[in-house]
Design a protein around this motif. Structure first.
Motif, short mmCIF file in Angstrom:
data_model
loop_
_atom_site.label_atom_id
_atom_site.label_comp_id
_atom_site.label_asym_id
_atom_site.label_seq_id
_atom_site.Cartn_x
_atom_site.Cartn_y
_atom_site.Cartn_z
N ALA A 178 5.28 34.66 38.15
CA ALA A 178 6.67 35.27 38.07
C ALA A 178 7.37 35.18 39.62
CB ALA A 178 6.82 36.82 37.49
N ALA A 179 6.56 35.43 40.60
CA ALA A 179 6.96 35.47 41.91
C ALA A 179 7.22 33.95 42.42
CB ALA A 179 6.01 36.16 42.94
N ALA A 180 6.56 33.02 41.88
CA ALA A 180 6.88 31.70 42.22
C ALA A 180 8.12 31.15 41.62
CB ALA A 180 5.70 30.80 41.87
N ARG A 181 8.26 31.62 40.14
CA ARG A 181 9.59 31.25 39.57
C ARG A 181 10.76 31.84 40.03
NH1 ARG A 181 6.24 31.94 34.98
NH2 ARG A 181 7.12 34.33 34.74
N GLU A 182 10.57 33.19 40.61
CA GLU A 182 11.76 33.83 41.30
C GLU A 182 12.07 33.00 42.69
OE1 GLU A 182 14.95 36.35 41.86
OE2 GLU A 182 13.78 36.09 39.93
N ASP A 183 10.92 32.63 43.36
CA ASP A 183 11.26 31.78 44.54
C ASP A 183 12.08 30.58 44.31
OD1 ASP A 183 10.20 33.89 46.05
OD2 ASP A 183 8.10 32.84 46.37
N VAL A 184 11.80 29.97 43.42
CA VAL A 184 12.43 28.65 42.74
C VAL A 184 13.73 28.93 42.40
CG1 VAL A 184 12.35 26.67 41.00
CG2 VAL A 184 10.20 27.28 42.38
N ARG A 185 13.83 29.98 41.65
CA ARG A 185 15.31 30.33 41.18
C ARG A 185 16.33 30.49 42.37
NH1 ARG A 185 18.59 34.05 40.60
NH2 ARG A 185 17.25 35.72 41.41
N ARG A 186 15.70 31.40 43.50
CA ARG A 186 16.56 31.66 44.68
C ARG A 186 16.56 30.35 45.22
NH1 ARG A 186 12.83 36.26 46.63
NH2 ARG A 186 13.06 37.35 44.94
N ALA A 187 15.80 29.60 45.42
CA ALA A 187 16.12 28.15 46.39
C ALA A 187 17.04 27.46 45.56
CB ALA A 187 14.69 27.61 46.40
N LEU A 188 16.92 27.30 44.26
CA LEU A 188 17.98 26.34 43.46
C LEU A 188 19.36 27.00 43.51
CD1 LEU A 188 15.80 24.96 40.81
CD2 LEU A 188 16.30 23.92 42.75
N THR A 189 19.64 28.39 43.58
CA THR A 189 20.91 29.17 43.36
C THR A 189 21.46 29.12 44.69
OG1 THR A 189 19.77 30.24 41.63
CG2 THR A 189 21.94 31.19 42.54
N PRO A 190 22.80 28.72 44.73
CA PRO A 190 23.49 28.82 46.16
C PRO A 190 23.82 30.13 46.44
CG PRO A 190 24.74 27.92 44.48
CD PRO A 190 23.56 27.88 43.79
N PRO A 191 23.70 30.55 47.73
CA PRO A 191 24.13 31.85 48.03
C PRO A 191 25.57 32.15 47.60
CG PRO A 191 23.97 30.25 50.02
CD PRO A 191 23.47 29.67 48.85
#
Length: 126
Positions: free
Chosen positions: A91-104
């Motif tokens: 779950a933490a790895a998926r959240e990191d990937v989601r944050r990396a793909l979502t522009p700030p």
């Protein structure tokens, strides 16, 4: 008094080895396929013995012969369930990937009007 050998103490959080997992899956597969073979033998014995409710017993044996190989393959190819730690790490790895793909998201600059400053400006002009 007979002493029972103690089981080894688990000192690691490591998963079972791949060989141990494979061995347990092989045992499950062979045992399920043995039950399938028993269904085949039982069906032959039931036909020759002319038992009551023969069609019901033959249908049950046929279902066992058809469904058990399918279930045995699914169970033999399944991996052990994930632990809570593994699920949390995924779950933490998926959240990191989601944050990396979502522009700030940039916050817009809001203009704040101070009413006291406006009142003082009006007094000066009056």
């Amino acid at each position: 008094m007979k002493k029972h050998p103690e089981r080894p103490v688990l000192i690691t959080d490591a998963a079972r080895s791949q060989d141990d997992q494979l061995r347990s899956r092989q045992i499950r597969y062979v045992s399920m396929m043995s039950v399938r073979a028993l269904c085949l033998i039982l069906g032959g014995v039931l036909i020759s013995a002319q038992v009551p409710l023969l069609p019901v017993w033959l249908v049950l044996c046929a279902l066992g012969m058809v469904l058990l190989p399918w279930m045995a393959v699914l169970i033999a190819n399944d991996r052990p369930p994930k632990t809570k730690e593994e699920r949390a790490a995924d779950a933490a790895a998926r959240e990191d990937v989601r944050r990396a793909l979502t522009p700030p998201v940039e916050e817009p600059d809001y203009i704040t009007i101070d009413s006291e400053v406006v009142d003082e400006a009006r007094r000066r002009t009056d």
